[in-house]
Design a protein around this motif. Structure first.
Motif, PDB file in Angstrom:
ATOM      1  N   THR A  86     -67.890 -16.625 -22.458  1.00 42.15           N
ATOM      2  CA  THR A  86     -67.233 -17.845 -21.980  1.00 42.15           C
ATOM      3  C   THR A  86     -68.207 -18.879 -21.431  1.00 42.15           C
ATOM      4  O   THR A  86     -67.792 -19.939 -20.980  1.00 42.15           O
ATOM      5  CB  THR A  86     -66.199 -17.512 -20.893  1.00 42.15           C
ATOM      6  OG1 THR A  86     -66.859 -16.841 -19.815  1.00 42.15           O
ATOM      7  CG2 THR A  86     -65.105 -16.614 -21.449  1.00 42.15           C
ATOM      8  N   GLY A  87     -69.513 -18.574 -21.465  1.00 41.84           N
ATOM      9  CA  GLY A  87     -70.497 -19.559 -21.025  1.00 41.84           C
ATOM     10  C   GLY A  87     -70.514 -20.768 -21.949  1.00 41.84           C
ATOM     11  O   GLY A  87     -69.965 -20.742 -23.051  1.00 41.84           O
ATOM     12  N   ARG A  88     -71.161 -21.826 -21.519  1.00 42.86           N
ATOM     13  CA  ARG A  88     -71.199 -23.042 -22.333  1.00 42.86           C
ATOM     14  C   ARG A  88     -72.019 -22.872 -23.602  1.00 42.86           C
ATOM     15  O   ARG A  88     -71.670 -23.398 -24.652  1.00 42.86           O
ATOM     16  CB  ARG A  88     -71.754 -24.197 -21.486  1.00 42.86           C
ATOM     17  CG  ARG A  88     -70.772 -24.666 -20.423  1.00 42.86           C
ATOM     18  CD  ARG A  88     -71.385 -25.690 -19.492  1.00 42.86           C
ATOM     19  NE  ARG A  88     -70.398 -26.194 -18.540  1.00 42.86           N
ATOM     20  CZ  ARG A  88     -70.693 -26.877 -17.451  1.00 42.86           C
ATOM     21  NH1 ARG A  88     -71.972 -27.149 -17.167  1.00 42.86           N
ATOM     22  NH2 ARG A  88     -69.750 -27.298 -16.636  1.00 42.86           N
ATOM     23  N   LEU A  89     -73.141 -22.175 -23.513  1.00 49.13           N
ATOM     24  CA  LEU A  89     -73.978 -21.839 -24.685  1.00 49.13           C
ATOM     25  C   LEU A  89     -74.380 -23.072 -25.497  1.00 49.13           C
ATOM     26  O   LEU A  89     -74.563 -22.993 -26.712  1.00 49.13           O
ATOM     27  CB  LEU A  89     -73.246 -20.843 -25.590  1.00 49.13           C
ATOM     28  CG  LEU A  89     -72.736 -19.554 -24.943  1.00 49.13           C
ATOM     29  CD1 LEU A  89     -71.946 -18.735 -25.945  1.00 49.13           C
ATOM     30  CD2 LEU A  89     -73.871 -18.740 -24.367  1.00 49.13           C
ATOM     31  N   ARG A  90     -74.542 -24.192 -24.826  1.00 51.50           N
ATOM     32  CA  ARG A  90     -74.817 -25.437 -25.553  1.00 51.50           C
ATOM     33  C   ARG A  90     -76.147 -25.420 -26.290  1.00 51.50           C
ATOM     34  O   ARG A  90     -76.292 -26.048 -27.342  1.00 51.50           O
ATOM     35  CB  ARG A  90     -74.785 -26.618 -24.568  1.00 51.50           C
ATOM     36  CG  ARG A  90     -73.382 -26.941 -24.080  1.00 51.50           C
ATOM     37  CD  ARG A  90     -73.401 -27.982 -22.987  1.00 51.50           C
ATOM     38  NE  ARG A  90     -72.057 -28.323 -22.536  1.00 51.50           N
ATOM     39  CZ  ARG A  90     -71.792 -29.000 -21.437  1.00 51.50           C
ATOM     40  NH1 ARG A  90     -72.788 -29.410 -20.653  1.00 51.50           N
ATOM     41  NH2 ARG A  90     -70.550 -29.270 -21.096  1.00 51.50           N
ATOM     42  N   ASP A  91     -77.130 -24.705 -25.745  1.00 55.87           N
ATOM     43  CA  ASP A  91     -78.434 -24.622 -26.395  1.00 55.87           C
ATOM     44  C   ASP A  91     -78.472 -23.546 -27.466  1.00 55.87           C
ATOM     45  O   ASP A  91     -79.475 -23.415 -28.172  1.00 55.87           O
ATOM     46  CB  ASP A  91     -79.534 -24.320 -25.365  1.00 55.87           C
ATOM     47  CG  ASP A  91     -79.693 -25.436 -24.347  1.00 55.87           C
ATOM     48  OD1 ASP A  91     -79.325 -26.582 -24.679  1.00 55.87           O
ATOM     49  OD2 ASP A  91     -80.174 -25.166 -23.230  1.00 55.87           O
ATOM     50  N   ILE A  92     -77.397 -22.777 -27.579  1.00 58.90           N
ATOM     51  CA  ILE A  92     -77.371 -21.645 -28.510  1.00 58.90           C
ATOM     52  C   ILE A  92     -76.426 -21.889 -29.684  1.00 58.90           C
ATOM     53  O   ILE A  92     -76.815 -21.715 -30.852  1.00 58.90           O
ATOM     54  CB  ILE A  92     -76.970 -20.359 -27.750  1.00 58.90           C
ATOM     55  CG1 ILE A  92     -78.030 -20.038 -26.690  1.00 58.90           C
ATOM     56  CG2 ILE A  92     -76.793 -19.183 -28.715  1.00 58.90           C
ATOM     57  CD1 ILE A  92     -77.656 -18.889 -25.777  1.00 58.90           C
TER      58      ILE A  92
ATOM     59  N   PHE B 196     -78.989 -18.670 -14.347  1.00 58.26           N
ATOM     60  CA  PHE B 196     -77.579 -18.275 -14.357  1.00 58.26           C
ATOM     61  C   PHE B 196     -76.917 -18.927 -13.147  1.00 58.26           C
ATOM     62  O   PHE B 196     -77.507 -18.957 -12.068  1.00 58.26           O
ATOM     63  CB  PHE B 196     -77.435 -16.750 -14.256  1.00 58.26           C
ATOM     64  CG  PHE B 196     -76.002 -16.283 -14.238  1.00 58.26           C
ATOM     65  CD1 PHE B 196     -75.343 -15.983 -15.412  1.00 58.26           C
ATOM     66  CD2 PHE B 196     -75.310 -16.171 -13.036  1.00 58.26           C
ATOM     67  CE1 PHE B 196     -74.016 -15.565 -15.394  1.00 58.26           C
ATOM     68  CE2 PHE B 196     -73.981 -15.772 -13.002  1.00 58.26           C
ATOM     69  CZ  PHE B 196     -73.346 -15.462 -14.197  1.00 58.26           C
ATOM     70  N   PRO B 197     -75.685 -19.424 -13.348  1.00 56.24           N
ATOM     71  CA  PRO B 197     -74.881 -19.441 -14.570  1.00 56.24           C
ATOM     72  C   PRO B 197     -75.124 -20.708 -15.381  1.00 56.24           C
ATOM     73  O   PRO B 197     -75.764 -21.642 -14.891  1.00 56.24           O
ATOM     74  CB  PRO B 197     -73.461 -19.433 -14.017  1.00 56.24           C
ATOM     75  CG  PRO B 197     -73.573 -20.236 -12.739  1.00 56.24           C
ATOM     76  CD  PRO B 197     -74.918 -19.906 -12.163  1.00 56.24           C
ATOM     77  N   ASP B 198     -74.601 -20.739 -16.614  1.00 63.19           N
ATOM     78  CA  ASP B 198     -74.675 -21.980 -17.389  1.00 63.19           C
ATOM     79  C   ASP B 198     -73.338 -22.721 -17.337  1.00 63.19           C
ATOM     80  O   ASP B 198     -73.157 -23.750 -17.978  1.00 63.19           O
ATOM     81  CB  ASP B 198     -75.124 -21.720 -18.832  1.00 63.19           C
ATOM     82  CG  ASP B 198     -74.017 -21.230 -19.748  1.00 63.19           C
ATOM     83  OD1 ASP B 198     -73.043 -20.652 -19.232  1.00 63.19           O
ATOM     84  OD2 ASP B 198     -74.134 -21.412 -20.968  1.00 63.19           O
ATOM     85  N   ALA B 199     -72.406 -22.188 -16.546  1.00 60.77           N
ATOM     86  CA  ALA B 199     -71.129 -22.845 -16.247  1.00 60.77           C
ATOM     87  C   ALA B 199     -70.687 -22.356 -14.867  1.00 60.77           C
ATOM     88  O   ALA B 199     -71.011 -21.231 -14.482  1.00 60.77           O
ATOM     89  CB  ALA B 199     -70.082 -22.500 -17.306  1.00 60.77           C
ATOM     90  N   PRO B 200     -69.973 -23.167 -14.084  1.00 68.44           N
ATOM     91  CA  PRO B 200     -69.548 -22.741 -12.753  1.00 68.44           C
ATOM     92  C   PRO B 200     -68.791 -21.417 -12.795  1.00 68.44           C
ATOM     93  O   PRO B 200     -67.991 -21.171 -13.701  1.00 68.44           O
ATOM     94  CB  PRO B 200     -68.636 -23.888 -12.298  1.00 68.44           C
ATOM     95  CG  PRO B 200     -69.170 -25.082 -13.027  1.00 68.44           C
ATOM     96  CD  PRO B 200     -69.573 -24.567 -14.380  1.00 68.44           C
ATOM     97  N   THR B 201     -69.050 -20.545 -11.817  1.00 66.12           N
ATOM     98  CA  THR B 201     -68.448 -19.211 -11.826  1.00 66.12           C
ATOM     99  C   THR B 201     -67.958 -18.813 -10.436  1.00 66.12           C
ATOM    100  O   THR B 201     -68.736 -18.325  -9.613  1.00 66.12           O
ATOM    101  CB  THR B 201     -69.435 -18.145 -12.361  1.00 66.12           C
ATOM    102  OG1 THR B 201     -68.878 -16.845 -12.158  1.00 66.12           O
ATOM    103  CG2 THR B 201     -70.806 -18.233 -11.703  1.00 66.12           C
ATOM    104  N   LYS B 202     -66.689 -19.027 -10.179  1.00 64.94           N
ATOM    105  CA  LYS B 202     -66.087 -18.566  -8.928  1.00 64.94           C
ATOM    106  C   LYS B 202     -66.148 -17.043  -8.844  1.00 64.94           C
ATOM    107  O   LYS B 202     -66.321 -16.469  -7.762  1.00 64.94           O
ATOM    108  CB  LYS B 202     -64.629 -19.034  -8.846  1.00 64.94           C
ATOM    109  CG  LYS B 202     -64.462 -20.542  -8.738  1.00 64.94           C
ATOM    110  CD  LYS B 202     -64.981 -21.061  -7.406  1.00 64.94           C
ATOM    111  CE  LYS B 202     -64.716 -22.548  -7.259  1.00 64.94           C
ATOM    112  NZ  LYS B 202     -65.307 -23.084  -6.004  1.00 64.94           N
ATOM    113  N   ARG B 203     -66.005 -16.381  -9.977  1.00 65.40           N
ATOM    114  CA  ARG B 203     -66.054 -14.924 -10.014  1.00 65.40           C
ATOM    115  C   ARG B 203     -67.438 -14.416  -9.590  1.00 65.40           C
ATOM    116  O   ARG B 203     -67.560 -13.439  -8.861  1.00 65.40           O
ATOM    117  CB  ARG B 203     -65.708 -14.445 -11.423  1.00 65.40           C
ATOM    118  CG  ARG B 203     -65.628 -12.941 -11.600  1.00 65.40           C
ATOM    119  CD  ARG B 203     -65.013 -12.613 -12.954  1.00 65.40           C
ATOM    120  NE  ARG B 203     -64.954 -11.174 -13.183  1.00 65.40           N
ATOM    121  CZ  ARG B 203     -65.880 -10.483 -13.819  1.00 65.40           C
ATOM    122  NH1 ARG B 203     -66.959 -11.105 -14.302  1.00 65.40           N
ATOM    123  NH2 ARG B 203     -65.757  -9.188 -13.996  1.00 65.40           N
TER     124      ARG B 203
END
Length: 226
Positions: free
Chosen positions: A39-45, A140-147
């Motif tokens: 579920t990460g953004r993975l924009r560079d991948i 880490f993270p590549d997207a905000p993570t409340k968890r």
């Protein structure tokens, strides 16, 4: 670990990501759908036309394939978080925590969370996969993570209750150092350093996916300086 154990690895080409879990790919010259288990953004991948490895899904599922790896400038990058736990388990067995354990339990409940591992009945370990790299440093993270923030907070609580506690970072791309990504999630970054101050240990390691599909634990990961 050997990715070939998952099934037949087929080579394809990535087209686009339609939402967090769905992508469009090309396999054998035909456009197909694929499940993205990250579920990460993975924009560079997840870049158009990059070479990928996929596994064909069984009949009846909503997508045709499951995405396993992406070739990023010659480096096969694992993009399937369902595989992280088994890889980290083997790294822990080999001593990535600084010792060879006698017992490793998966998915152990503590308060309102389930930590990834309980090692030798006294060490809680929470695993995070790191796929964002800038220079020689993974973030880490590549997207905000409340968890992720919640896990760090509860690692602190576990430490206060007399357990050992470890935040374990698994780098999925080539890097030497790790830093929390304060630009993307300042709350996680602040909680990360608070956890270290409270006695939670940082451990990191790097994996490499070979051309034959085998995954190796190749080196430890150092904590970078701000």
């Amino acid at each position: 670990m050997d990715l070939n154990d998952l099934g037949t690895l087929e080579v394809g080409r990535f087209i686009k990501r339609e939402n967090r879990f769905l992508g469009r790919i090309v396999v054998d010259g035909k456009e197909r759908s694929c499940y993205i288990a990250d579920t990460g953004r993975l924009r560079d991948i997840l870049v158009k036309d990059r070479e990928i490895w996929v596994i064909k899904n069984r009949e009846g599922l909503k997508t045709d394939y499951t995405l396993i790896t992406v070739n990023v400038e010659g480096e096969w990058v694992l993009v399937n978080t369902s595989l992280h736990s088994n890889i980290a388990y083997r790294a822990i067995e080999k001593g990535v925590l600084g010792f060879i354990p006698k017992r490793i339990e998966k998915e152990v409940k503590f308060k309102n969370s389930r930590f990834d591992f309980l090692v030798d009945k006294n060490t809680f370990v929470e695993l995070k996969g790191c796929n964002l790299v800038k220079g020689d440093t993974g973030y880490f993270p590549d997207a905000p993570t409340k968890r992720g923030v919640k896990h760090l907070r509860e690692l602190i609580e576990a430490k206060e209750k007399g357990y050992n506690a470890v935040i374990l970072i698994m780098a999925l791309r080539d890097c030497k150092y790790f830093l929390p990504n304060s630009e993307t999630d300042r709350e996680f970054s602040e909680m990360f350093y608070k956890a270290l101050d409270k006695g939670v240990n940082f451990r990191g390691f790097k994996i490499k996916v070979e051309e034959n599909g085998k995954i190796y634990f190749v080196s430890t990961l150092k904590l970078g300086s701000i």
